[in-house]
Every structure is written in structure tokens, then in C-alpha cells.
Motif scaffolding. Structure first.
Motif, PDB file in Angstrom:
ATOM      1  N   GLU A 184       7.415  -8.157  -4.590  1.00 36.19           N
ATOM      2  CA  GLU A 184       7.815  -6.982  -5.255  1.00 36.19           C
ATOM      3  C   GLU A 184       6.664  -6.133  -5.879  1.00 36.19           C
ATOM      4  OE1 GLU A 184      10.391  -8.265  -8.458  1.00 36.19           O
ATOM      5  OE2 GLU A 184      10.062 -10.086  -7.790  1.00 36.19           O
ATOM      6  N   SER A 185       6.674  -4.978  -5.838  1.00 33.26           N
ATOM      7  CA  SER A 185       5.591  -4.373  -6.524  1.00 33.26           C
ATOM      8  C   SER A 185       5.193  -4.560  -7.875  1.00 33.26           C
ATOM      9  CB  SER A 185       5.884  -2.710  -6.441  1.00 33.26           C
ATOM     10  OG  SER A 185       6.559  -2.238  -4.946  1.00 33.26           O
ATOM     11  N   LYS A 186       3.993  -4.982  -8.181  1.00 30.62           N
ATOM     12  CA  LYS A 186       3.371  -5.279  -9.193  1.00 30.62           C
ATOM     13  C   LYS A 186       2.723  -3.802  -9.957  1.00 30.62           C
ATOM     14  CE  LYS A 186       0.502  -8.277 -12.044  1.00 30.62           C
ATOM     15  NZ  LYS A 186      -0.215  -9.342 -12.082  1.00 30.62           N
TER      16      LYS A 186
ATOM     17  N   GLY B 102      -0.685   0.588  -9.790  1.00 31.68           N
ATOM     18  CA  GLY B 102      -0.511  -0.763  -9.184  1.00 31.68           C
ATOM     19  C   GLY B 102      -0.155  -0.546  -7.932  1.00 31.68           C
ATOM     20  N   THR B 103       0.652  -1.451  -7.325  1.00 37.84           N
ATOM     21  CA  THR B 103       1.301  -1.393  -6.013  1.00 37.84           C
ATOM     22  C   THR B 103       2.063  -0.183  -5.793  1.00 37.84           C
ATOM     23  OG1 THR B 103       1.522  -3.776  -6.315  1.00 37.84           O
ATOM     24  CG2 THR B 103       2.344  -2.836  -4.194  1.00 37.84           C
ATOM     25  N   ASN B 104       1.545   0.631  -4.802  1.00 33.85           N
ATOM     26  CA  ASN B 104       2.032   1.725  -4.392  1.00 33.85           C
ATOM     27  C   ASN B 104       2.537   2.722  -5.468  1.00 33.85           C
ATOM     28  OD1 ASN B 104       1.821   1.409  -1.616  1.00 33.85           O
ATOM     29  ND2 ASN B 104       4.428   0.899  -1.370  1.00 33.85           N
ATOM     30  N   PHE B 105       1.537   2.796  -6.389  1.00 30.32           N
ATOM     31  CA  PHE B 105       1.819   3.607  -7.696  1.00 30.32           C
ATOM     32  C   PHE B 105       0.502   4.034  -8.349  1.00 30.32           C
ATOM     33  CE2 PHE B 105       3.567   4.934 -11.695  1.00 30.32           C
ATOM     34  CZ  PHE B 105       4.935   5.337 -11.498  1.00 30.32           C
TER      35      PHE B 105
HETATM   36  C1  NAG Z   1       4.082   0.807  -0.264  1.00 28.82           C
HETATM   37  O1  NAG Z   1       4.847   1.761   0.439  1.00 28.82           O
HETATM   38  C2  NAG Z   1       5.004   1.669   1.738  1.00 28.82           C
HETATM   39  C3  NAG Z   1       5.415   3.078   2.193  1.00 28.82           C
HETATM   40  O2  NAG Z   1       6.769   3.204   1.502  1.00 28.82           O
HETATM   41  C4  NAG Z   1       5.582   0.487   2.157  1.00 28.82           C
HETATM   42  O3  NAG Z   1       5.502   0.529   3.609  1.00 28.82           O
HETATM   43  C5  NAG Z   1       4.778  -0.638   1.813  1.00 28.82           C
HETATM   44  O4  NAG Z   1       5.411  -1.986   2.155  1.00 28.82           O
HETATM   45  C6  NAG Z   1       4.705  -0.588   0.422  1.00 28.82           C
HETATM   46  N1  NAG Z   1       3.899  -1.765   0.088  1.00 28.82           N
HETATM   47  C7  NAG Z   1       4.470  -2.676  -0.980  1.00 28.82           C
HETATM   48  C8  NAG Z   1       3.474  -3.826  -1.140  1.00 28.82           C
HETATM   49  O5  NAG Z   1       5.431  -2.754  -1.327  1.00 28.82           O
END
Ligand code: NAG
Ligand code: NAG
Length: 774
Positions: free
Chosen positions: A199-201, A166-169
Motif C-alpha cells: 500500500e502507498s506509504k 510519499g508513494t505516488n503523492f
Molecule cells: C502509482 O500510481 C500508478 C498510476 O496510478 C500505478 O500504476 C502504480 O502502481 C502506483 N504505485 C504504487 C506503488 O502504488
């Protein structure tokens, strides 16, 4: 439910809000529907068809948010109150529970617990690398060094879970330490709608709490870990080498207003299917009967699957009756201090010095006495909250270039410092008021600041307001170890008696929960407040949220060493070997009172993992024992079914009593005639007598155990029969009966304490006893 830390991140609650714009349509709420599968009409082939039909019966449009299969039988959905009532009246529907919102309530810890000296004991006796610890929290920061899997073997074959992207994962965020991660947000989304912009989904931890608890339970060793140089050393979890772990991000919701019970229950459902061995929940919510509490319901199934469930006791202490998570199949963990402190003392212009603590690191104050002002004398606010340094409350001309004395309360501690800084102040002294007494929590303040206890705060305030030119200085002394006495019970740690079942003594034990260093999310600063732009890999925070994963990790170690032990046996080993006195024989102190603590504060005492490995004897419990416990509470068949997920009728011929429930502790209650609310449930008048029966299982070498009773309850005679138990082989069981005879009745709410110990000369199997009059 809330995250059980004493950390101010909960302010987000106010930013978000969940108010529905209400129009004329009746408001819908999330409900969790529990059904009796055994009562499914024969017309349905599959229980899911039946679930669907029951929902259609009351609503054409309602959707199922989740269905539950393992932790509960039923589903979550959104209904109006009328629809919920009508659903509850359908045959086979056990309960329709409105969703509750729960809140989220360590370099030095392993050596403080004695683990530095004998890790080999665990390694030798262990196949423990296959132990899986599941953490239900705010997710995980997978890049944290605490999750480095160097040197670890393959993922256990028993593992059935996933690593959800998902988001960043991504799926590659998991490894042989962090073996899986999943998020459960459907219950949350059903209330707040889409949240991806905020927030990260995904299982990624944008909060920090989940990374901290997970790395406490099972983090890999990280050398040179610290927060701004504080608490330097090797950070490692309780089960660094043995404990495989994975994280489920069920509690995404915790940082924006709570953790939703529909999500929690689904996460428990999945954790059981994934074959975890230990579940760690650092969260809690409103106290209710077990059949109405989703965590109690879901964890009953976990217990049946051999999973030890460790939960935080809550941060509502030192008020009595302030515990969360008190079901007998849950291990309830309170918090104590370590032998480590972060002194930052205050000296005032009249030559006095006061002890304080701080994690401030940065440009310090000049080491001379500086002008100081009391916030209550420098505020625009006319009410009594003027001394609290709430946002925009200080008059800049009055605080400029001064140290400001702020009272603790209402707003986050670190935010008060930010308020002082913004108004032009150069430092802060944060004074406890009666609410927090002498309890000191060290914070990574944004300006030179320290926290002092109530007595010091009162003295400093008195000096400041009664002098025309008061001055003060703050001396930051860094990290001090070997602080004595330690541990002491943290003031915030929730206290007994158990408000749901007074006959069951809770909490079960305490573990380190004050100023704990562990991994952190790099999405937020260490203080969690928006203006904190610092980023750290480790953070120091406090709460029963921190003590719970210590016990989760230790339970994982014990599970690895003794794979055949039940969750009750593991808890028993932790409880009966816990210590409640210091080496000099004095009882562990309570920081809230400065006096010795009692089993209502510390349960069986402070965990001692090395002794727990070899307890000699254990008090075991089976599912039937827990069902008997529910019968003893006079639960109805449908209340029992919604917990046990099967039809179970209490045997009318069997006399179920909690006094015979094989718990490793004793809560004895005598009723005075005048206050006997329910005379049928207890003796009408005293002096009186109660018998409690227990059964011990030998898990050590053959031996002969003798009992010793130590008691401060001069009003009560305690006798044990027999006084010697001989065990000739492993797994042999022997019973004994304790008779408590009140020779004098005492005023209601009187508490007395005692301890029952069985020893063969090598092992000591101790049980706390709490005696009360009501
Ligand atoms: C994902 O991670 C990057 C680097 O840590 C960050 O700049 C970015 O805002 C993050 N994206 C989200 C949607 O949280
Ligand atoms: C400062 O505050 C104290 C306590 O609230 C009060 O007693 C005192 O009169 C105040 N002093 C001034 C100069 O306002």
C-alpha cells in the motif's frame, strides 16, 4: 477501530493477519503511556527527558513510536505485559493503555438538506473560506474532481500543517482545496512491519473510504457526477465553497485490519497544532470508559482548542446499546436515508412482484422469466451456510444459466454475486434474513443482481423451493428520486441507550448515510473486492461513515458563519433545529421496525442546516462543564488527568450532577427498587422526582421564548420553571429547571419519550427527552 460503512472491504482483514510468530520471548504489544506533566520530578529539565527515563526504567531497548504533546501527554511504545505493569506503577504515570484497534465504520444530499435553496444565507453571513476541516481516514485521491480548487482564495493564514510526499503523492498533490495531507503509520508499522509493497506509504487513498468522506464533507461541486449513470447530478460536499479542508492520512491501517489508536492519537495531536476547525472521524472501536479511549482522550483536547469533533455513531444497529463515540465533547452522528432509490424489482413466475434495489449497470438479463434456484438447494455445503453463496460453495450444474437466490450474511454482498457468476449463474437475488430485516443496500454488482428485504426474500424462497420449475425476472429501473417517506432511520445505524453514560442521550442526530454518492479512489473498484477491476471517480456507499462527514461539513459552514461559536454551541444549533417528524407531523420512521423512530434511534432528529444557521438560543458548554461532568462520573484525579492533561481535583463541596450538565437533550432514568444495583446512586423506590437544570444563551435577536412540552409518557409529569424566558441582548444567559415526576413506576427497560421546545414564534429550540426505568 473500524471504518463505519456497510461495505464489504473489510474482508482484507482475513488476507493479512497480524499473528506474530511467537517464540519463547514474551510478546510485546503497543501501549500508550499517559503521564502527569505536573508531577515531573525537578531533576528533569525537559519532559521528554523524563518520558525517556521512565521508559528506560522498564526496558533498555524499547523505542518510542510517538510522543504526544497536544492531544495527550505521553508516548507510545512496545512493551511486554510485565514491563507495562511496572511502568504503570512509576510515580507520575497515569495510565498505560494497551493499543486498541478501531475500525472504519452525494449529488443529491445538499438539495435534500435544503442547501440548494439558501446557500446565500451561508455566503452572506460568512467569512467561512477560512474554515479548515480535518478528516482522519484512509487518505485521499488528490486527482478527484471533488478537490478541484478553481475559484478558491488563498490557503487560510491560520493553517500550520503540511502536504507530506510519499508513494505516488507529492507536495504538489495539495492545492487550495486540499490544503494539506499527512500519514501516520508508525503504530501500524510497529505491528506489521514494512508495508510499502502492498500500500502507498503516503497520504494517497488506496481504499476509497477517505476520498468519499472527505469529498462529502467539503468536496467542490462536480457536474455530471454519477456511478455508472446512477444518482446523476452535481456532486458536491456540504461546504463546497467555504470549506477549506485538508486530509490527514492517519488511518492507512484501516483497510488492512484496523486503525491503530497510537496513530489516531498522533493525528489528533497534529491536527490541533495545525489549527483545524472541525475534525471528522468515521471510525469507531470497542466501547470503554473515556479515560481508556484514545479517541475520547484526544478529542477532549481538540474541544478545548475550539475544534468541533464529529464522529460516526457506528453501524451496529438496530441492536440497543450499540453506539460508538459517545463522549459528551464528541458530536455523535447516526444515519438516515435520502429521498432517492435505485429500484430493481423481482417478478416471479406466479405473477408476484417484489421491490428490490441495485446499482448493477451492464448487459441486463433478457426480459423474460428465467429459471431460478435457491442456493440452499444448489450447494456443496451441508451446513446452514449453504444458502449464503460463499466462495466455491455452489454446484455449477445446478446453477448454470439460472438466477440464484442467495441469503445475505457473512460474506460480502457483491462477492456472492461473483460466486454465482463463476459457477455459471446469470443473475442473483440477494435476500435479507432476520439480521437485516427490511433494510436494502444497493450495490454495484458484477452480474445482474438485486437485493430484497426479508419479507420479500421469504416469499420468493417459499415460491422457489415449492415449485418444480420456478422462474423469475429482474427489472432494473435506474434512479428514482422523491421517494417517501424520507428520511427514515437506517437499520444499521447504531442505537442508544448510551452504554457508557446512560444519563447522556446519544446519538446526537442523524444525517444522510444511505446510498451516498461521493468521490472515490481509482486504485480500487467501486465494490472494493479484488475481482472488481472497474475504476470509477464516484461511488455510492452507505454507513454512519457517510453521515458523519455530512455533519462535519455543516459544522464547518456554521463555524464560518459564526466564528465565535464554541463547538458545543455549533452542536447545539444542529441539534435544537433538527427535525424528528415529517411535514405531515408523523414521526420519522425506523426502517428496522417500520414504526416511528425514537430519540434513542435519531437523537434530536435529522439535521436541518438552514435552520441551524439561526437557532435563536444555544446550550453552551465550557471545558469546566466537561470537567464537572467527569467529576459527576466519580472519576479519580488520575483518570481525569489523563483526559484533561492537567491536575484537576473535583471540589468536594460542589455537588456535581449529570442532570445539570448543559446538554441539548435529556436522558431521565428512574430506578425501580428491586433492580437498583447501586442504591446510593439513585432513589430507592418510586414514585419519584428528578430535576434537570439547563442554561440557554441568546444568539439571536432579543425575544421572549415560551416553553411547550409534548410527551407520550403518561406515567411521568413534566413541568418547566419558568415557562417564559426573556432575552434582551445577545449572549445573555437564562436558566430553567425541568421537573420529572414519575407517578407510576414501570418495568425495567421501559422507555418513554417527550420533547421540550422553546419558541419565540420565529425560532424553535427543541430538545428530545428519553425517560427510562431500570
Ligand atoms: C502509482 O500510481 C500508478 C498510476 O496510478 C500505478 O500504476 C502504480 O502502481 C502506483 N504505485 C504504487 C506503488 O502504488
Ligand atoms: C430446497 O431447500 C429447502 C429449504 O432449505 C428444502 O426445504 C427443500 O427440501 C429443498 N429442496 C430440494 C429439492 O432439495
Amino acid at each position: 477501530m473500524r471504518l463505519l460503512i456497510t461495505f464489504p472491504l473489510m474482508m482484507v482483514i482475513f488476507v493479512m493477519g497480524f499473528c506474530h510468530v511467537s517464540s519463547s520471548t514474551p510478546e510485546k504489544k503497543t501501549y500508550i503511556v499517559h503521564l502527569a506533566k505536573s508531577q515531573m520530578p525537578a531533576t528533569y529539565d525537559h519532559h521528554l527527558d523524563w518520558y525517556e527515563a521512565s521508559l528506560r526504567h522498564v526496558s533498555d531497548t524499547a523505542k518510542m513510536i510517538y510522543t504526544y504533546t497536544t492531544a495527550a501527554h505521553g508516548y507510545a511504545t512496545r512493551l511486554t505485559e510485565l514491563e507495562a505493569e511496572s511502568l504503570a506503577s512509576l510515580p507520575g504515570v497515569l495510565t498505560v493503555l494497551p493499543e486498541t484497534r478501531y475500525e472504519l465504520h452525494t449529488t443529491r444530499t445538499p438539495s435534500f438538506l435544503g442547501l440548494d435553496h439558501t446557500p446565500d444565507a451561508f455566503l452572506q453571513s460568512s467569512t467561512g473560506s477560512d474554515v479548515i476541516i480535518g478528516v482522519l481516514d484512509t487518505g485521499v485521491w488528490p486527482e478527484s474532481k471533488s478537490f478541484d480548487d478553481t475559484g478558491l482564495g488563498p490557503v487560510p493564514k491560520t493553517w500550520r500543517g503540511t502536504c507530506q510526499s510519499g508513494t505516488n503523492f507529492s507536495a504538489s498533490s495539495c492545492n487550495r482545496k486540499l490544503i494539506g495531507a499527512q500519514y501516520f503509520s508508525q503504530g501500524y508499522e510497529a505491528v506489521v512491519g514494512s508495508f510499502e509493497s502492498r500500500e502507498s506509504k503516503s497520504p494517497r487513498d488506496d481504499d476509497g473510504h477517505g476520498t468519499h468522506t472527505a469529498s462529502t464533507a467539503a468536496g467542490s461541486p462536480v457536474e455530471g457526477a454519477s456511478l455508472f449513470g446512477f444518482a446523476p447530478g452535481t456532486a458536491r460536499g456540504m461546504a463546497p465553497r467555504l470549506g477549506w479542508r485538508y486530509i490527514r492520512k492517519s488511518l492507512l491501517v484501516c483497510w488492512t485490519g484496523g486503525c491503530f489508536s497510537s496513530d489516531i492519537l498522533k493525528a489528533i495531536d497534529k491536527a490541533i497544532e495545525d489549527n483545524v476547525n472541525v475534525l471528522s472521524l468515521s471510525l469507531g472501536g470497542g466501547m470503554s470508559d473515556y479515560y481508556k479511549d484514545s479517541v475520547a482522550i484526544g478529542t477532549f483536547a481538540a474541544m478545548e482548542h475550539g475544534i468541533l469533533v464529529s464522529c460516526s455513531a457506528g453501524n451496529a444497529g438496530p441492536t440497543p446499546f450499540s453506539l460508538s463515540n459517545v463522549a459528551p465533547w464528541i458530536t455523535t452522528v447516526g444515519a438516515g436515508t435520502l429521498d432517492r432509490d435505485f429500484p430493481a424489482s423481482v417478478s416471479t413466475g406466479d405473477g408476484k412482484t417484489f421491490f428490490g434495489v441495485s446499482l448493477f449497470r451492464g448487459k441486463s438479463l433478457p426480459r423474460i422469466h428465467l429459471p431460478i434456484v435457491y442456493a440452499g438447494n444448489a450447494t456443496k455445503v451441508t451446513s446452514s451456510t449453504g444458502s449464503l453463496c460463499m466462495p466455491d460453495s455452489l454446484i455449477p450444474e445446478k446453477v448454470k444459466d439460472k438466477i440464484v437466490l442467495c441469503d445475505r450474511g457473512i460474506s460480502p454482498r457483491v462477492q456472492k454475486g461473483a460466486v454465482v457468476k463463476e459457477a455459471g449463474g446469470i443473475g442473483m437475488i440477494l435476500a435479507n434474513t432476520e439480521a437485516n430485516g427490511e433494510e436494502l443496500v444497493a450495490d454495484a454488482h458484477l452480474l445482474p443482481a438485486t437485493a430484497v428485504g426479508q419479507k420479500s426474500g421469504d416469499a420468493i424462497r417459499e415460491y422457489v423451493v415449492s415449485n418444480s420449475k420456478p422462474t423469475a425476472s429482474i427489472l432494473f429501473e435506474g434512479t428514482k428520486v422523491g421517494v417517501q417517506p424520507s428520511p427514515v432511520v437506517a437499520a444499521f445505524s447504531s442505537r442508544g441507550p448510551n452504554g457508557i453514560t446512560p444519563a447522556l442521550l446519544k446519538p446526537d442526530m442523524i444525517a444522510p448515510g444511505v446510498n451516498i454518492l461521493a468521490g472515490w479512489s481509482e486504485a480500487v473498484g467501486p465494490t472494493g473486492i479484488a475481482t472488481d477491476t472497474r475504476r470509477v471517480q464516484f461511488n455510492i456507499i452507505s454507513g454512519t461513515s457517510m453521515s458523519c462527514p455530512h455533519v462535519s461539513g455543516l459544522a464547518g459552514l456554521l463555524k464560518g458563519a459564526h466564528p465565535d461559536w464554541s463547538p458545543a454551541a455549533i452542536r447545539s444549533a444542529l441539534m435544537t433545529t433538527a427535525y424528528s417528524t415529517y411535514k405531515n407531523g408523523e414521526r420519522i420512521k425506523d426502517v428496522a421496525t417500520g414504526k416511528p423512530s425514537t430519540p434513542l434511534d435519531h437523537g434530536a432528529g435529522h439535521v436541518d442546516p438552514v435552520s441551524a444557521l439561526n437557532p435563536g438560543l444555544v446550550y453552551d458548554l465550557t471545558t469546566d462543564d466537561y470537567l464537572g461532568f467527569l467529576c459527576a462520573l466519580n472519576y479519580t484525579p488520575s483518570q481525569i488527568s489523563s483526559i484533561a492533561r492537567r491536575s484537576f481535583a473535583c471540589d468536594s463541596k460542589n455537588k456535581y450532577t449529570i442532570t445539570d450538565f448543559n446538554y441539548p437533550s435529556f436522558a431521565v432514568s428512574f430506578k425501580n427498587p428491586i433492580s437498583a444495583v447501586n442504591p446510593a446512586s439513585g432513589p430507592k423506590s418510586g414514585p419519584t422526582m428528578m430535576k434537570h437544570t439547563r442554561s440557554l444563551t441568546n444568539v439571536g435577536p432579543p425575544g421572549s421564548y415560551k416553553v411547550t412540552v409534548t410527551s407520550e409518557a403518561t406515567e411521568v409529569k413534566i413541568s418547566v420553571e419558568p415557562e417564559v424566558l426573556r432575552f434582551s441582548k445577545v449572549n445573555e444567559k437564562k436558566s430553567y429547571t425541568v421537573t420529572f415526576t414519575a407517578e407510576k413506576m414501570m418495568p425495567s427497560d421501559t422507555n418513554r419519550f417527550a420533547r421540550i421546545e422553546w419558541s419565540d414564534g420565529k425560532h424553535v429550540v427543541g430538545s428530545p427527552v428519553a425517560i427510562s426505568w431500570s
